[in-house]
Design an enzyme around this catalytic site. Structure first.
Site, PDB file in Angstrom:
ATOM      1  N   SER A 319       0.838  -1.211   0.000  1.00  0.00           N
ATOM      2  CA  SER A 319       0.000   0.000   0.000  1.00  0.00           C
ATOM      3  C   SER A 319       0.873   1.262   0.000  1.00  0.00           C
ATOM      4  CB  SER A 319      -0.910  -0.012   1.227  1.00  0.00           C
ATOM      5  OG  SER A 319      -1.480   1.243   1.419  1.00  0.00           O
ATOM      6  N   TRP A 322       2.349   1.646  -3.373  1.00  0.00           N
ATOM      7  CA  TRP A 322       1.306   2.074  -4.325  1.00  0.00           C
ATOM      8  C   TRP A 322       1.228   3.596  -4.338  1.00  0.00           C
ATOM      9  CZ3 TRP A 322      -3.029   5.091  -3.708  1.00  0.00           C
ATOM     10  CH2 TRP A 322      -3.939   5.104  -4.780  1.00  0.00           C
ATOM     11  N   HIS A 323       1.390   4.198  -3.146  1.00  0.00           N
ATOM     12  CA  HIS A 323       1.239   5.651  -3.055  1.00  0.00           C
ATOM     13  C   HIS A 323       2.331   6.403  -3.806  1.00  0.00           C
ATOM     14  CE1 HIS A 323      -1.784   4.832   0.011  1.00  0.00           C
ATOM     15  NE2 HIS A 323      -2.219   6.053  -0.211  1.00  0.00           N
ATOM     16  N   GLY A 324       3.514   5.863  -3.823  1.00  0.00           N
ATOM     17  CA  GLY A 324       4.566   6.584  -4.529  1.00  0.00           C
ATOM     18  C   GLY A 324       5.849   5.793  -4.596  1.00  0.00           C
ATOM     19  N   PHE A 477      -0.555  10.140  -7.550  1.00  0.00           N
ATOM     20  CA  PHE A 477      -0.443   8.690  -7.406  1.00  0.00           C
ATOM     21  C   PHE A 477      -1.123   7.984  -8.576  1.00  0.00           C
ATOM     22  CE2 PHE A 477      -0.796  10.155  -2.818  1.00  0.00           C
ATOM     23  CZ  PHE A 477       0.548  10.412  -2.751  1.00  0.00           C
TER      24      PHE A 477
END
Lengths: 477, 329
Positions: A319, A322-324, A477
């Site tokens: 997670s 996924w954000h960056g 994102f």
């Protein structure tokens, strides 16, 4: 196109009016064209990437459904997921991976000459790839029939209200809605508009005002020390909530006006009494995506304790990534995973302690304490989320309390008073709607109360709103 | 129909509120709104005035009372912020000129290169909404967006002045603070009767003085000079005159920029159709005489500069009449 742009001010009424004017059979085409226009305002050629993943997943869905052999279905699923992930990996993670490999190579004095790519990340790539993946997985699991209509499927991925920053929809919820006939319903339309206005209030009145204070701090944290850093982090806590939930409200509201019901994305997350509860209330569409497609396939909670903790940690680590594509996001994700694992481990001890000191006899007080503590943990975690580098986050961590131990802060912050007042107003409005949600703001109140609220909301947006078209944080994102 | 009627009613209510707020006599919660009060002074003062035009170097860089006493003419210090630009201010004060007025232009060097900053636009609009709209915003859609942005920003400023006005109302019970004017809500706290600042800039160590070590380098905005010349002709037709004086500057910095500043001097003297009084060297002060930028003087620097200005202006500004008694209060 940004929701808080002049273009959207014209785009939305035009598209919505045409939507209701056109016959049902032509509406999907209108929405698809509108979604293409909405997306192409950023970088027009990137629409080809979108259509590539749409075509792959559309075909994969049909092949998976038609395949009789379970193994063949799996092959199609894997091909589709790999193709989608490759697109995401190429645009979002190639440079990150390349720089890290380069760093390791330099450490060992190896010759590594692959240059980083000079590319701009397509807007909302992580969102629409996840939505596409969700469709293919659900078809594979047999929960969703493959969509035969290419245009409708393309619209499922590209539906403009949620194209660039979610909510990440499931096919079972969104796809059937494109075939429903939506008539102009006064209550639904006005409730949608109210939700949009509330979203704009959060974004342009609160988030953008707070950004003027927090942005310089996170841009150059070494100019600050002590309480200005703490204040900036606390303000960022509200800024990111207002920014992202504001976006979600505008997305959900604009879809609602046309008759579409998108899933909730936020439910007063800062009123959570634990980190686990927080993740059920914050970015709900992403949290549930990770739960359904990562955490549960890993074994979920029906495994041994060590394995459960590993599953949790892996889920949060992904997670974070996924954000960056930055180690700060990875640490942020890992930190949240650790929060939940530690919370799980220490729960019996904490409950026993609460019984011992007697606070468990006062459930409201106990909850209030837990809410405050959770809020502090979440705010602390944002240090890694908002910092531009690991060294910046370490600087912030090590200088948070400088002012309290004798050293004076270097630079002071000018805190926008109205924004603080509006945060209070926001919290009160959300508290008042804690049971019903904000989809029908003050709909059940007397006309005087309702109209006063709408009037004040519009006036606040006009007078206290920022007109600088600041991007939504989650667009990156 | 119901939807259109109700949303139309809401829009109308909001629009009427905005217009009412704009037209209300509420002042603004922004220091740059002081320009409204300052220009208002020109409407009140008599003829034969000395009007100083410049940026923040004048805002807190002049003892107008001393000039007034020495030269026997009412003084109005319009200095506030260089970002207003010289020509914008001249555009506003032109219609307010009276016979015998002497306009003294003292723009900082940077103002000559970069004559206008966007954040000043709305305050210039406030000075003369109908005259300035086309000049400031143009007639294109992008101009309309800018105007709306500025308009709502002005409303915001008015609304934020309300708590300060309330505080002032409470304080007035114990003090004799005059009521706010049409511009800046704290104008009477921050400025004296002739527009000089009552709140000196904070002195910083010499190494932190802004603009230090920065080369004075740029193209003088020719358009500004043309507009100054136009203004001087307009002023002459009204029986007023205009002069140019060099700004105060640190001696140490001047030594670094001597060639460039002397080039500017020659350029100004050849281009401007108004008298250029003195030389840049006349207004050099030790770095110790500056507070936080190379344009802002300390109290001592201000006193020295005022003396120099009195001496320079005494030949140009013979006493016209005794200053009004209210000014000495």
């Amino acid at each position: 196109m940004l929701f808080n742009s002049l273009e959207f001010l014209f785009f939305f009424p035009v598209v919505t009016t045409l939507y209701f004017v056109l016959p049902h059979a032509a509406r999907w085409s209108l929405l698809l064209i509108a979604s293409c226009v909405f997306y192409m305002v950023f970088i027009p050629k990137y629409i080809m990437i979108l259509f590539l993943t749409i075509t792959i997943d559309y075909a994969a869905g049909i092949f998976i459904e038609q395949a009789q052999d379970r193994r063949l279905k799996r092959v199609y699923l894997v091909v589709s997921l790999v193709a989608t992930v490759l697109v995401l990996a190429f645009f979002k993670y190639f440079n990150f991976l390349n720089e890290n490999i380069g760093g390791i190579a330099r450490l060992f004095h190896w010759n590594y000459g692959i240059e980083s790519l000079k590319i701009i990340l397509p807007i909302g790539l992580s969102f629409h790839t996840f939505q596409s993946m969700s469709y293919v997985i659900e078809v594979y699991r047999g929960n969703q029939k493959a969509e035969k209509h290419y245009g409708i499927y393309a619209l499922y991925v590209m539906f403009y209200p949620q194209l660039v920053a979610g909510p990440i929809e499931r096919p079972q919820n969104l796809l059937p809605q494109f075939r429903e006939v939506h008539t102009f319903d006064y209550t639904r339309v006005t409730n949608g508009l109210k939700l949009m206005a509330f979203g704009f209030f959060k974004k342009v009145v609160i988030a953008d005002s707070l950004a003027t204070v927090t942005a310089p701090v996170f841009l150059s944290p070494t100019d600050y020390a002590g309480h200005p850093l703490i204040i900036a982090i606390l303000l960022f806590t509200f800024q990111i909530f207002c920014d992202f939930s504001g976006y979600s409200d505008i997305a959900i509201g604009s879809a609602q006006v046309m008759g579409f019901k998108l899933m909730e994305n936020f439910n007063r997350p800062y009123a959570s009494a634990s980190i686990a509860e927080y993740w059920r209330r914050w970015h709900i569409s992403l949290s549930s995506w990770f739960k359904d497609y990562v955490y549960i396939p890993l074994g979920g909670s029906r495994v041994s304790r060590p394995r459960l903790y590993l599953n949790l940690f892996i889920t949060f680590l992904i997670s974070g990534l996924w954000h960056g594509a930055n180690w700060t996001y990875v640490i942020w994700g890992a930190m949240n995973g650790l929060y939940i694992i530690l919370s799980n481990i220490t729960e019996p001890f904490r409950n026993a302690l609460a019984d011992r000191i007697g606070i468990s006899s006062f459930p409201r007080l106990q909850r209030a304490w837990r809410v405050v503590f959770t809020f502090c943990l979440i705010s602390f975690g944002w240090i890694f989320f908002c910092a531009r580098s690991i060294s910046d986050s370490i600087y912030m961590l090590t200088h948070l309390f400088d002012g309290f131990i004798g050293k004076s802060a270097y630079t002071h912050l000018v805190i926008p008073g109205p924004a603080l007042l509006f945060i209070l107003v926001l919290e009160l409005v959300q508290y008042a709607h804690r049971d019903r949600g904000t989809r029908a703001l003050y709909a059940h109140k007397p006309a005087v109360v309702r109209w006063s609220f709408y009037y004040a909301l519009v006036l606040c947006i006009l007078i206290f709103g920022s007109y600088t078209e600041q991007k939504f944080i989650y667009f990156q994102f | 129909m119901r939807f259109i009627a109700r949303s139309g009613l809401l829009a109308l209510l909001v629009l009427l509120t905005c217009i009412a707020l704009f037209l209300s006599p509420l002042p603004y919660n922004h220091e740059l709104a002081a320009i409204v009060d300052k220009v208002d002074m020109l409407k009140r003062e008599g003829a034969g005035r000395i009007i100083f035009v410049g940026g923040s170097g004048l805002y807190d860089g002049l003892d107008s009372g001393a000039v007034q006493t020495a030269l026997g003419r009412p003084v109005v210090n319009l200095g506030l912020y260089g970002g207003f630009g010289v020509s914008s201010i001249l555009h506003e004060i032109g219609p307010l000129l009276r016979k015998g007025d002497l306009v003294v232009l003292i723009p900082e060097y940077s103002v000559l290169f970069d004559p206008f900053r966007d954040e000043t636009r709305k305050w210039l609009f406030m000075l003369s909404p109908s005259r300035s709209y086309a000049r400031l915003y143009g007639m294109r859609p992008s101009g309309t967006v800018l105007f709306l942005e500025d308009f709502f920003s002005l409303l915001r400023s008015k609304m934020l002045a309300v708590p300060k006005l309330a505080g002032r109302a409470v304080r007035r019970r114990t003090t004799d603070t005059p009521a706010a004017g049409n511009g800046y809500v704290l104008y009477h706290d921050h400025f004296d009767f002739s527009g000089d600042s009552r709140r000196p800039f904070r002195k910083v160590p010499p190494e932190r003085i802004e603009g230090r070590g920065v080369a004075v380098d740029g193209e003088i905005c020719t358009q500004t000079l043309l507009e100054v010349n136009d203004f001087s002709r307009f002023a002459a037709a009204r029986g007023a005159s205009v002069v140019f004086v060099f700004p105060a500057y640190p001696r140490e910095e001047f030594d670094l920029n001597r060639d460039m500043i002397k080039r500017y001097e020659r350029y100004l003297k050849s281009y401007l159709e108004i008298p250029v009084l003195g030389r840049p060297e006349d207004f050099l002060f030790s770095l110790e005489r500056f507070t936080n930028t190379v344009n802002h003087l300390t109290a001592e620097g201000k006193a020295e500069r005022t003396k120099l200005l009195i001496r320079l202006l005494s030949t140009r500004a013979a006493p016209a009449r005794q200053p009004a008694s209210a000014h000495s209060s």
